[in-house]
Enzyme design. Structure first.
Site, mmCIF file in Angstrom:
data_model
loop_
_atom_site.group_PDB
_atom_site.id
_atom_site.type_symbol
_atom_site.label_atom_id
_atom_site.label_comp_id
_atom_site.label_asym_id
_atom_site.label_seq_id
_atom_site.Cartn_x
_atom_site.Cartn_y
_atom_site.Cartn_z
ATOM 1 N N ARG A 38 0.827 -1.206 0.000
ATOM 2 C CA ARG A 38 0.000 0.000 0.000
ATOM 3 C C ARG A 38 0.864 1.261 0.000
ATOM 4 O O ARG A 38 0.572 2.223 -0.713
ATOM 5 C CB ARG A 38 -0.947 0.012 1.201
ATOM 6 C CG ARG A 38 -2.039 1.058 1.047
ATOM 7 C CD ARG A 38 -2.897 1.214 2.278
ATOM 8 N NE ARG A 38 -2.196 1.926 3.329
ATOM 9 C CZ ARG A 38 -2.758 2.343 4.458
ATOM 10 N NH1 ARG A 38 -4.017 2.078 4.695
ATOM 11 N NH2 ARG A 38 -2.059 2.982 5.350
ATOM 12 N N TYR A 156 -23.892 4.902 1.552
ATOM 13 C CA TYR A 156 -22.736 5.784 1.322
ATOM 14 C C TYR A 156 -23.048 6.851 0.272
ATOM 15 O O TYR A 156 -22.597 7.988 0.374
ATOM 16 C CB TYR A 156 -21.516 4.976 0.878
ATOM 17 C CG TYR A 156 -20.944 4.114 1.974
ATOM 18 C CD1 TYR A 156 -20.072 4.652 2.923
ATOM 19 C CD2 TYR A 156 -21.262 2.762 2.082
ATOM 20 C CE1 TYR A 156 -19.547 3.878 3.940
ATOM 21 C CE2 TYR A 156 -20.747 1.975 3.097
ATOM 22 C CZ TYR A 156 -19.892 2.537 4.018
ATOM 23 O OH TYR A 156 -19.383 1.764 5.029
HETATM 24 O O1 CP3 Z 1 -11.918 -8.911 2.296
HETATM 25 C C1 CP3 Z 1 -10.892 -8.613 1.655
HETATM 26 O O2 CP3 Z 1 -9.743 -8.888 2.060
HETATM 27 C C2 CP3 Z 1 -11.049 -8.007 0.287
HETATM 28 C C3 CP3 Z 1 -11.050 -6.603 0.234
HETATM 29 C C4 CP3 Z 1 -12.211 -5.767 0.781
HETATM 30 C C5 CP3 Z 1 -12.001 -4.433 1.166
HETATM 31 N N1 CP3 Z 1 -13.199 -3.866 1.429
HETATM 32 C C6 CP3 Z 1 -10.697 -3.755 1.211
HETATM 33 C C7 CP3 Z 1 -10.551 -2.564 2.047
HETATM 34 C C8 CP3 Z 1 -13.573 -6.015 0.897
HETATM 35 C C9 CP3 Z 1 -14.330 -7.302 0.675
HETATM 36 C C10 CP3 Z 1 -14.186 -4.805 1.309
HETATM 37 C C11 CP3 Z 1 -15.636 -4.651 1.486
HETATM 38 C C12 CP3 Z 1 -16.171 -3.428 2.094
HETATM 39 N N2 CP3 Z 1 -15.733 -2.142 1.962
HETATM 40 C C13 CP3 Z 1 -17.329 -3.409 2.889
HETATM 41 C C14 CP3 Z 1 -18.180 -4.598 3.204
HETATM 42 C C15 CP3 Z 1 -17.542 -5.509 4.189
HETATM 43 C C16 CP3 Z 1 -17.577 -5.035 5.592
HETATM 44 O O3 CP3 Z 1 -16.474 -4.892 6.167
HETATM 45 O O4 CP3 Z 1 -18.668 -4.838 6.114
HETATM 46 C C17 CP3 Z 1 -17.561 -2.070 3.276
HETATM 47 C C18 CP3 Z 1 -18.680 -1.572 4.150
HETATM 48 C C19 CP3 Z 1 -16.546 -1.281 2.666
HETATM 49 C C20 CP3 Z 1 -16.404 0.196 2.714
HETATM 50 C C21 CP3 Z 1 -15.105 0.605 3.273
HETATM 51 N N3 CP3 Z 1 -13.885 0.417 2.663
HETATM 52 C C22 CP3 Z 1 -14.877 1.243 4.507
HETATM 53 C C23 CP3 Z 1 -15.956 1.615 5.497
HETATM 54 C C24 CP3 Z 1 -13.507 1.439 4.608
HETATM 55 C C25 CP3 Z 1 -12.768 2.196 5.669
HETATM 56 C C26 CP3 Z 1 -12.833 1.495 6.966
HETATM 57 C C27 CP3 Z 1 -11.516 0.890 7.283
HETATM 58 O O5 CP3 Z 1 -11.482 -0.307 7.543
HETATM 59 O O6 CP3 Z 1 -10.540 1.659 7.271
HETATM 60 C C28 CP3 Z 1 -12.887 0.870 3.481
HETATM 61 C C29 CP3 Z 1 -11.457 0.806 3.198
HETATM 62 C C30 CP3 Z 1 -10.872 -0.536 2.939
HETATM 63 N N4 CP3 Z 1 -11.381 -1.486 2.098
HETATM 64 C C31 CP3 Z 1 -9.637 -1.013 3.452
HETATM 65 C C32 CP3 Z 1 -9.432 -2.276 2.890
HETATM 66 C C33 CP3 Z 1 -8.245 -3.180 3.083
HETATM 67 C C34 CP3 Z 1 -8.710 -0.250 4.366
HETATM 68 C C35 CP3 Z 1 -7.969 0.713 3.518
HETATM 69 C C36 CP3 Z 1 -6.564 0.947 3.994
HETATM 70 O O7 CP3 Z 1 -6.398 1.858 4.797
HETATM 71 O O8 CP3 Z 1 -5.649 0.239 3.518
#
Ligand code: CP3
Length: 348
Positions: A38, A156
């Site tokens: 990342r 969202y």
């Molecule tokens: O599961 C996996 O390993 C595959 C990748 C994946 C991500 N997001 C990567 C990600 C999947 C399947 C998701 C789904 C997702 N994204 C959902 C549904 C699943 C759940 O957790 O309920 C939702 C609601 C999102 C929306 C989203 N994306 C949010 C709210 C956030 C920020 C919150 C956080 O955890 O920081 C993200 C960012 C995100 N998506 C990250 C990752 C690895 C973190 C980003 C980073 O800082 O590297």
């Protein structure tokens, strides 16, 4: 028997040598190797847009924690982004859309259907790289594609960010339900084509995440969320019956009596007892889940939970998983412990 087959077989409720396991959010910040990739990409969205880097982080949990399936690395919010909403991730605050939907005119400005779905080429390119790499490795790990449920995406798109109260979308639900339905319908049409294109690019299984299902009254859940998820599943099933579909509506046990639809696996969140889920849904669907993700802070508590879930499911019509995503401060060795314990207790 190779694992890719094991995972797909398990999704269809067939007998397997052990119960396969994967973790929601298994590719992510708890892995130092992820943080490295990342950092090199610059930020999270750049990483999503870079098929080689996205494929590399998809593979990481296979090699590091030993899960039985890979989940494509991308995010559910790339869909509204490509429909024309400007997505950004603000450090420490999560996702943001600069111009949330407030009216039919806002919705009319968005890109829909095949035009929107076709813009996700970086996702399909990631899948193509992964398909090739997984096939070359020959370890037959299943590749899971996914999308957010229309409702979860709409929260969202309407709120512009994550929310605790959902007051803006609920105001729309109760005062202008037609507009909410128009948004849900538009997103549903894009999602059908998006998942279809993921399948054509090479995923073996698809999961639909309805992370914010519990924000809706149970009596309204079918109308505003489930019926749209089922419509997507029906579309996929009609064309690709060999592709298992996993539905994950988080936190709605009171809806379990009303669950219907043509899909294969139902994901159980951590707050719903597995016994209850099995009684309500176990005959109709394979169940996935559901360890409380915070148990991963303790190896002992992880073992206690894995053994309890195994006792309930007994290696039949079950896929091990967490009951929601893994948190960033979980020690990697505890995640490994979870995976190996699932494989140990369910080995036949
Ligand atoms: O599961 C996996 O390993 C595959 C990748 C994946 C991500 N997001 C990567 C990600 C999947 C399947 C998701 C789904 C997702 N994204 C959902 C549904 C699943 C759940 O957790 O309920 C939702 C609601 C999102 C929306 C989203 N994306 C949010 C709210 C956030 C920020 C919150 C956080 O955890 O920081 C993200 C960012 C995100 N998506 C990250 C990752 C690895 C973190 C980003 C980073 O800082 O590297």
């Amino acid at each position: 028997m190779p694992s890719r087959k094991i995972f797909v077989d398990a999704c269809f409720g067939k007998e397997t040598p052990y119960t396969p396991v994967w973790m929601m959010r298994q590719a992510g910040r708890y892995l130092p190797e992820y943080m490295k990739v990342r950092a090199k990409a610059g930020d999270f969205l750049n990483l999503c847009h870079d098929p080689k880097a996205a494929a590399a982080v998809t593979i990481q949990p296979l090699d590091i924690v030993g899960v039985d399936a890979a989940i494509l690395f991308t995010d559910i919010l790339v869909i509204p982004d490509e429909m024309g909403m400007d997505l950004s991730f603000v450090k420490g605050e999560g996702p943001k859309f600069s111009d949330p939907l407030t009216s039919q005119a806002d919705l009319d400005r968005l890109i829909g259907g095949d035009e929107a779905a076709s813009k996700l080429t970086y996702v399909f390119d990631t899948i193509k790289i992964l398909r090739k790499e997984l096939d070359e490795r020959g370890d037959n790990i299943a590749l899971i594609g996914f999308a957010g449920a229309p409702w979860t995406l709409a929260t969202y798109m309407i709120e512009g960010q994550g929310t605790k109260t959902y007051n803006i979308c609920k105001k729309m639900m109760y005062s202008n339900p037609e507009l909410l339905h128009n948004i849900l319908r538009e997103v549903t049409e894009v999602l059908k084509l998006y998942l279809e294109k993921q399948i054509q690019a090479g995923v073996d299984v698809v999961q639909i995440f309805d992370s914010w299902a519990a924000a809706i009254e149970v009596d309204n859940y079918d109308e505003f969320s489930w019926s749209y998820m089922v419509e997507i599943a029906e579309y996929i099933k009609a064309k690709y019956p060999h592709i298992p579909i996993i539905m994950f509506p988080k936190g709605i046990p009171a809806f379990y009596d009303k669950v219907y639809g043509n899909f294969d696996v139902f994901g159980i969140d951590w707050a719903t007892p597995m016994e209850y889920a099995k009684e309500k849904l176990g005959d109709k669907y394979v169940l996935q889940g559901n360890m409380e993700p915070c148990r991963l802070y303790s190896k002992e508590q992880t073992t206690v939970s894995v053994e309890k879930i195994q006792k309930v499911m007994n290696g039949k019509r079950h896929i091990f998983n967490l009951g929601h995503g893994i948190l960033p401060d979980i020690p990697v060795e505890n995640a490994k412990h979870f995976v190996s314990e699932c494989q140990r207790v369910s080995k036949k």
